[in-house]
Design a protein around this motif. Structure first.
Motif, PDB file in Angstrom:
ATOM      1  N   SER A 690       1.897  -5.992   4.834  1.00 40.04           N
ATOM      2  CA  SER A 690       2.018  -5.221   3.640  1.00 40.04           C
ATOM      3  C   SER A 690       2.748  -3.943   3.744  1.00 40.04           C
ATOM      4  N   ILE A 691       2.348  -3.145   4.825  1.00 39.26           N
ATOM      5  CA  ILE A 691       2.857  -1.812   4.872  1.00 39.26           C
ATOM      6  C   ILE A 691       4.252  -1.947   5.164  1.00 39.26           C
ATOM      7  N   ILE A 692       4.799  -2.696   6.125  1.00 45.73           N
ATOM      8  CA  ILE A 692       6.098  -2.856   6.357  1.00 45.73           C
ATOM      9  C   ILE A 692       7.098  -3.279   5.202  1.00 45.73           C
ATOM     10  N   ILE A 693       6.472  -4.398   4.481  1.00 50.23           N
ATOM     11  CA  ILE A 693       7.343  -4.567   3.328  1.00 50.23           C
ATOM     12  C   ILE A 693       7.184  -3.708   2.116  1.00 50.23           C
ATOM     13  N   SER A 694       6.006  -2.703   2.069  1.00 49.48           N
ATOM     14  CA  SER A 694       6.054  -1.740   1.223  1.00 49.48           C
ATOM     15  C   SER A 694       7.095  -0.587   1.657  1.00 49.48           C
ATOM     16  N   SER A 695       7.365  -0.393   2.861  1.00 44.72           N
ATOM     17  CA  SER A 695       8.313   0.604   3.462  1.00 44.72           C
ATOM     18  C   SER A 695       9.619   0.239   2.951  1.00 44.72           C
ATOM     19  N   ILE A 696       9.870  -1.144   2.968  1.00 46.04           N
ATOM     20  CA  ILE A 696      11.281  -1.754   2.796  1.00 46.04           C
ATOM     21  C   ILE A 696      11.666  -1.394   1.054  1.00 46.04           C
ATOM     22  N   GLY A 697      10.282  -1.527   0.506  1.00 41.39           N
ATOM     23  CA  GLY A 697      10.428  -1.545  -0.912  1.00 41.39           C
ATOM     24  C   GLY A 697      10.720  -0.047  -1.362  1.00 41.39           C
ATOM     25  N   GLU A 733       8.200  12.562  -6.582  1.00 35.13           N
ATOM     26  CA  GLU A 733       7.764  11.772  -7.498  1.00 35.13           C
ATOM     27  C   GLU A 733       7.025  10.495  -6.673  1.00 35.13           C
ATOM     28  N   PHE A 734       7.625  10.166  -5.445  1.00 37.91           N
ATOM     29  CA  PHE A 734       6.848   8.819  -4.869  1.00 37.91           C
ATOM     30  C   PHE A 734       5.502   9.183  -4.468  1.00 37.91           C
ATOM     31  N   ILE A 735       5.226  10.640  -4.132  1.00 38.51           N
ATOM     32  CA  ILE A 735       3.781  10.916  -3.855  1.00 38.51           C
ATOM     33  C   ILE A 735       2.858  10.578  -5.043  1.00 38.51           C
ATOM     34  N   LEU A 736       3.504  10.890  -6.411  1.00 35.73           N
ATOM     35  CA  LEU A 736       2.799  10.479  -7.462  1.00 35.73           C
ATOM     36  C   LEU A 736       2.544   9.037  -7.720  1.00 35.73           C
ATOM     37  N   LEU A 737       3.554   8.491  -7.150  1.00 36.60           N
ATOM     38  CA  LEU A 737       3.466   6.721  -7.087  1.00 36.60           C
ATOM     39  C   LEU A 737       2.312   6.278  -6.252  1.00 36.60           C
ATOM     40  N   VAL A 738       2.253   7.030  -5.255  1.00 40.42           N
ATOM     41  CA  VAL A 738       1.034   6.543  -4.339  1.00 40.42           C
ATOM     42  C   VAL A 738      -0.147   6.857  -4.763  1.00 40.42           C
ATOM     43  N   PHE A 739      -0.583   7.769  -5.370  1.00 37.31           N
ATOM     44  CA  PHE A 739      -1.728   8.239  -6.166  1.00 37.31           C
ATOM     45  C   PHE A 739      -2.254   7.430  -7.274  1.00 37.31           C
ATOM     46  N   ILE A 740      -1.094   7.003  -8.124  1.00 35.01           N
ATOM     47  CA  ILE A 740      -1.363   5.948  -9.188  1.00 35.01           C
ATOM     48  C   ILE A 740      -1.609   4.526  -8.469  1.00 35.01           C
ATOM     49  N   ALA A 741      -1.136   4.322  -7.545  1.00 34.15           N
ATOM     50  CA  ALA A 741      -1.490   2.948  -6.770  1.00 34.15           C
ATOM     51  C   ALA A 741      -2.702   3.058  -6.400  1.00 34.15           C
ATOM     52  N   GLY A 769     -14.928   8.443   3.499  1.00 34.64           N
ATOM     53  CA  GLY A 769     -13.858   8.731   4.587  1.00 34.64           C
ATOM     54  C   GLY A 769     -12.755   7.319   4.679  1.00 34.64           C
ATOM     55  N   LEU A 770     -13.171   6.147   4.119  1.00 37.29           N
ATOM     56  CA  LEU A 770     -12.506   5.131   4.121  1.00 37.29           C
ATOM     57  C   LEU A 770     -11.327   5.296   3.209  1.00 37.29           C
ATOM     58  N   TYR A 771     -11.756   5.731   1.984  1.00 37.36           N
ATOM     59  CA  TYR A 771     -10.688   5.891   0.951  1.00 37.36           C
ATOM     60  C   TYR A 771      -9.711   7.118   1.516  1.00 37.36           C
ATOM     61  N   VAL A 772     -10.391   8.058   2.195  1.00 44.32           N
ATOM     62  CA  VAL A 772      -9.310   9.277   2.529  1.00 44.32           C
ATOM     63  C   VAL A 772      -8.270   8.637   3.429  1.00 44.32           C
ATOM     64  N   LEU A 773      -8.727   7.659   4.400  1.00 43.01           N
ATOM     65  CA  LEU A 773      -7.976   7.031   5.408  1.00 43.01           C
ATOM     66  C   LEU A 773      -6.813   6.266   4.820  1.00 43.01           C
ATOM     67  N   VAL A 774      -7.264   5.666   3.582  1.00 47.86           N
ATOM     68  CA  VAL A 774      -6.241   4.646   3.280  1.00 47.86           C
ATOM     69  C   VAL A 774      -5.070   5.577   2.408  1.00 47.86           C
ATOM     70  N   ILE A 775      -5.373   6.536   1.811  1.00 48.98           N
ATOM     71  CA  ILE A 775      -4.446   7.502   1.105  1.00 48.98           C
ATOM     72  C   ILE A 775      -3.750   8.163   2.097  1.00 48.98           C
ATOM     73  N   ALA A 776      -4.450   8.535   3.077  1.00 48.00           N
ATOM     74  CA  ALA A 776      -3.561   9.368   4.359  1.00 48.00           C
ATOM     75  C   ALA A 776      -2.365   8.438   4.864  1.00 48.00           C
ATOM     76  N   VAL A 777      -2.974   7.225   5.042  1.00 45.69           N
ATOM     77  CA  VAL A 777      -1.850   6.053   5.562  1.00 45.69           C
ATOM     78  C   VAL A 777      -0.913   5.822   4.670  1.00 45.69           C
ATOM     79  N   SER A 778      -1.305   5.711   3.333  1.00 49.36           N
ATOM     80  CA  SER A 778      -0.092   5.560   2.381  1.00 49.36           C
ATOM     81  C   SER A 778       1.081   6.674   2.445  1.00 49.36           C
ATOM     82  N   LEU A 779       0.436   7.785   2.316  1.00 47.44           N
ATOM     83  CA  LEU A 779       1.083   9.128   2.295  1.00 47.44           C
ATOM     84  C   LEU A 779       2.060   9.096   3.559  1.00 47.44           C
ATOM     85  N   LEU A 780       1.521   8.763   4.785  1.00 51.74           N
ATOM     86  CA  LEU A 780       2.344   8.772   5.653  1.00 51.74           C
ATOM     87  C   LEU A 780       3.565   7.965   5.839  1.00 51.74           C
ATOM     88  N   ILE A 781       3.160   6.824   5.336  1.00 49.67           N
ATOM     89  CA  ILE A 781       4.342   5.556   5.046  1.00 49.67           C
ATOM     90  C   ILE A 781       5.431   5.974   4.162  1.00 49.67           C
TER      91      ILE A 781
END
Length: 805
Positions: A690-697, A733-741, A769-781
């Protein structure tokens, strides 16, 4: 015309080969995942569908209502089959089935090492009426042999194992459990893997009835209920499940009223539910929760949706580049419907190519599927059902992916298209594509949350304090057909003399297993049943030291061959309303009512008797040599293969005709959670996917936005904007999209993982810390994907973007 459209579509795809390859890659990932998940789900849903009577066959199951809860048993008592034949009106086919491991001896050895002793797993003792309920293909003989004592029917594979070829097996004599003479009265084809009625041998029910002590079953014990003794029936068309359930309730009232400590009732369980109803174990094979099936199916749907979203984003990003082509087509007389057809044609080509590649990829990955799911290694991908599914996938993904781009392209006005004046607003703006990317990140983040929770739960379970020592504990089964004579003592002495073995114990069971042996009991001299059942284990005086059980009060019992002293667990003491464990020491207890009174010598700290899905049960551990079936050994940390070999040699020296099978306790415990570990692995794989496909998106959306902002970027560069400033402009604006998601994914992830954790009595905590990890990975992607495309746009020459101004 279609030939011309096909050529044009192909040329367009080749012309935009970079986007075409990205689309094919993204769709291939999604479709391959869907194909593999479909293979698993369809296999699990196919269990026993091949049975011609699957809609009319039911199992009679048992429910016990206690003061503190309800328990379920898939079995019935041995006298019930005959009694129910008289009490159930309108039901003719009542078939008992008892499953067991059977030790088989043959006269003429066919193995290379001359072995003539075998252990047959999943032997079903039943009647010839078995074939009236379940489909069995006879290769030789007749299942009517099961109406005679001393008759068995072997499957083709089992017959080959025993006699070399199945043809040689028919009519041969064998010995069951070293005491019962039998002959092979039939050979049947192997039962398919996708069955919960997969047997290796059918043995006549009369053989069981004539040898109660050999097979440890007694047909006058109404109070004996075990999961291995089950009852099946086939309802005629004139009878309904509800009608028979009413008769079963009346049967329970007649035969079990005021008997025991629970209110007992019986009801029917449909064959189609056996593979999925975790309250009742199947008679053979494994099971899966329907929630797991739904989860796998949902993951497949989400992955396909994500792949389709990518296609929509990338296709609409190309829409403006195709505006002149559409304008010319319309000026030349082309209709909107033709433009839609052309667009769908291009989409179909991409999807079809992706599906072909996905089929090849799934075929290559198929052998590894058994690592993440309970499917046989021989499972086939290409089946009639798969062909229907793949056709539906191609058409469905073509529609989902192609509809929006087709409507956008066909809606262009010819004059504006030819003048290259198509604006963002005319292709739906950025808002829709932003929403689609948010949806992708919601799915990806939910999968990431589920993955971390699943891995954390399984890690904590594997590292949990079970209340006993499982490290370096090795055990093997004793031959059940042998009498518990002085050879047991000799075996124990020989093993204790090995310097690599720290301690040895002989018992009915290891501390943690799938066994649930329960009984009613009396306590403290009162000759009446306590209002709950106790669970039982039997062991010698070394049981507690060998397995590292910890005493809260008192100590272990002295050595004895019969019931004399007992130890209870902490939960048992609490349920007996003893405020202090020490209060239990010295009191008396008897199992079953009317048996010998035992003195309680100690109370052990609670330990996990089963998997950690289940709560701790009240337990009694006592001595009873006749029930000993397992030898447990605590090995020295330096013990190696030589030690295991010496253990096997000592066993064979004492029991030369028996079959040896040793295993480590920690491996046995790990097998409790095979399904959960596999599901955790599935989460890992699809979270990465899903991370790979999200990156393509993301790449598709940023490509679209850059295409719309080329002139703005050019003007900003001319006016002195730096590359970091332009990159930030495009990325913020993509940072905002990540936080909305993230805001959407957190409650969804919490809900789904909480539902999964309900399967366990002991649940992991969900750290912040789980949720911090998830948002950190999303922001990195996001930073990686968007940053690359933004920097590339910022480095562009403004002269090129402003040339027509």
């Amino acid at each position: 015309m279609w030939k011309i459209y096909s050529k044009i579509a192909w040329r367009n795809l080749v012309k935009g080969k970079r986007v075409t390859l990205i689309n094919i890659f993204g769709l291939t990932l999604g479709i391959t995942a869907a194909f593999l998940l479909f293979t698993v789900v369809s296999y699990e849903l196919s269990y026993d569908n091949f049975q011609s009577n699957s809609d009319r066959v039911y199992r009679v199951v048992t429910q016990d209502d206690y003061q503190d809860g309800i328990s379920y048993t898939p079995g019935v008592s041995p006298p019930m089959p005959e009694a129910l034949k008289n009490d159930l009106l309108g039901v003719d086919n009542v078939v008992p089935v008892m499953t067991s491991y059977v030790f088989v001896t043959i006269d003429n050895a066919v193995t290379s090492n001359g072995e003539n002793n075998f252990m047959v797993e999943d032997a079903f003792f039943t009647t010839s009426n078995y074939s009236s309920l379940f489909d069995v293909k006879v290769l030789a003989g007749d299942l009517k042999a099961l109406d005679q004592p001393g008759q068995v029917v072997l499957t083709e594979t089992e017959a080959k194992k025993l006699f070399g070829t199945w043809e040689n097996a028919f009519g041969k004599s064998i010995l069951l459990s070293k005491n019962v003479e039998a002959s092979v009265g039939g050979i049947v084809a192997d039962i398919p893997d996708n069955s919960n009625f997969k047997f290796n041998m059918l043995a006549s029910y009369q053989t069981l009835q004539s040898n109660e002590e050999v097979f440890n079953i007694y047909f006058d014990e109404w109070g004996s209920f075990g999961s291995n003794f089950q009852l099946y029936l086939k309802l005629p068309q004139s009878e309904s499940e509800e009608q028979v359930n009413e008769q079963l309730l009346a049967f329970a009232e007649k035969n079990y009223k005021d008997r025991g400590t629970s209110k007992k009732s019986f009801f029917l369980q449909a064959m189609g539910d056996i593979h999925f109803d975790t309250r009742f174990d199947p008679i053979s094979g494994d099971m899966i929760r329907k929630e797991t099936i739904y989860t796998l199916g949902l993951i497949g749907v989400f992955i396909l949706i994500m792949a389709s979203i990518n296609f929509v984003n990338l296709s609409t990003a190309q829409a403006i580049g195709k505006s002149k082509e559409v304008g010319i087509r319309k000026v030349m007389g082309g209709s909107r419907l033709q433009v839609i057809g052309q667009s769908f044609g291009e989409t179909f080509m991409v999807v079809f190519i992706s599906a072909v590649i996905s089929t090849l990829a799934a075929t290559i990955l198929l052998p590894f599927l058994s690592k993440v799911a309970e499917v046989p290694e021989s499972i086939q991908l290409i089946t009639p059902t798969f062909l229907l599914f793949s056709t539906a996938i191609i058409l469905g993904v073509t529609f989902l992916s192609g509809l929006y781009p087709a409507l956008i392209l066909s809606g262009f006005q010819p004059i504006q298209a030819l003048k290259n004046k198509i604006q963002v607003a005319q292709i739906g703006g950025v808002s829709l594509r932003r929403s689609l990317v948010v949806l992708q990140f919601v799915i990806a983040q939910v999968l990431m949350i589920a993955t971390v929770i699943a891995v954390k739960q399984m890690t904590e379970i594997q590292d949990a304090d079970l209340g006993f020592s499982k490290e370096a504990v090795y055990y093997f089964d004793l031959p059940s057909e042998e009498s518990k004579d002085g050879r047991l003592d000799v075996l124990k002495q020989r093993l204790e003399s090995n310097s690599q073995i720290k301690s040895v114990t002989i018992s009915s069971d290891v501390p943690s297993s799938n066994n649930n042996w329960a009984s009613n009991f009396w306590f403290d001299g009162k000759r009446e049943d306590v209002q709950f059942m106790t669970f039982l284990k039997y062991g010698d005086a070394d049981y507690f030291e060998n397995f590292g059980l910890q005493f809260l009060a008192g100590n272990g019992f002295s050595e004895s061959d019969t019931l004399k002293e007992a130890v209870i667990n902490e939960t048992m003491a609490k349920k007996l309303n003893l405020t202090n464990p020490q209060d239990a020491v010295g009191k008396t207890i008897t199992i079953g009512g009317g048996g010998p009174w035992m003195t309680i010598t100690g109370v052990v700290k609670d330990f996990a008797q089963n998997s950690l899905r289940e709560e701790i049960k009240p337990f009694i551990i006592a001595t009873e040599k006749s029930q000993y079936e397992v030898v447990g050994l605590k090995l020295d940390k330096n013990a190696g293969k030589e030690t295991l070999t010496s253990i096997e040699n000592e066993f064979k020296a004492i029991y030369p005709d028996a079959i040896y099978s040793g295993k480590f306790l920690d491996e046995t415990i790990a097998n409790f959670y095979q399904r959960e570990n596999q599901l955790a692995l599935v989460y890992k794989v699809f979270a990465v996917l899903s991370i790979i496909i999200s990156s393509i998106g993301l790449y598709g959306l940023i490509s679209f936005m850059v295409g719309q902002k080329l002139k703005e970027i050019g003007i900003r560069k001319v006016l002195g904007a730096s590359i970091p400033q332009i990159t930030f402009l495009l990325s913020k604006e993509f940072i905002l999209l990540v936080f909305i998601a993230f805001a959407i994914a957190v409650p969804l992830g919490y809900y789904f993982t909480n539902q999964w954790l309900q399967n366990f009595a002991y649940q992991t905590s969900v750290p912040l810390g789980l949720y911090v990890l998830v948002i950190a990975v999303s922001l990195l992607i996001t930073a990686t994907t968007v940053g690359y495309r933004s920097v590339k746009a910022a480095l562009g020459n403004p002269v090129d973007s402003l040339a027509d101004e």
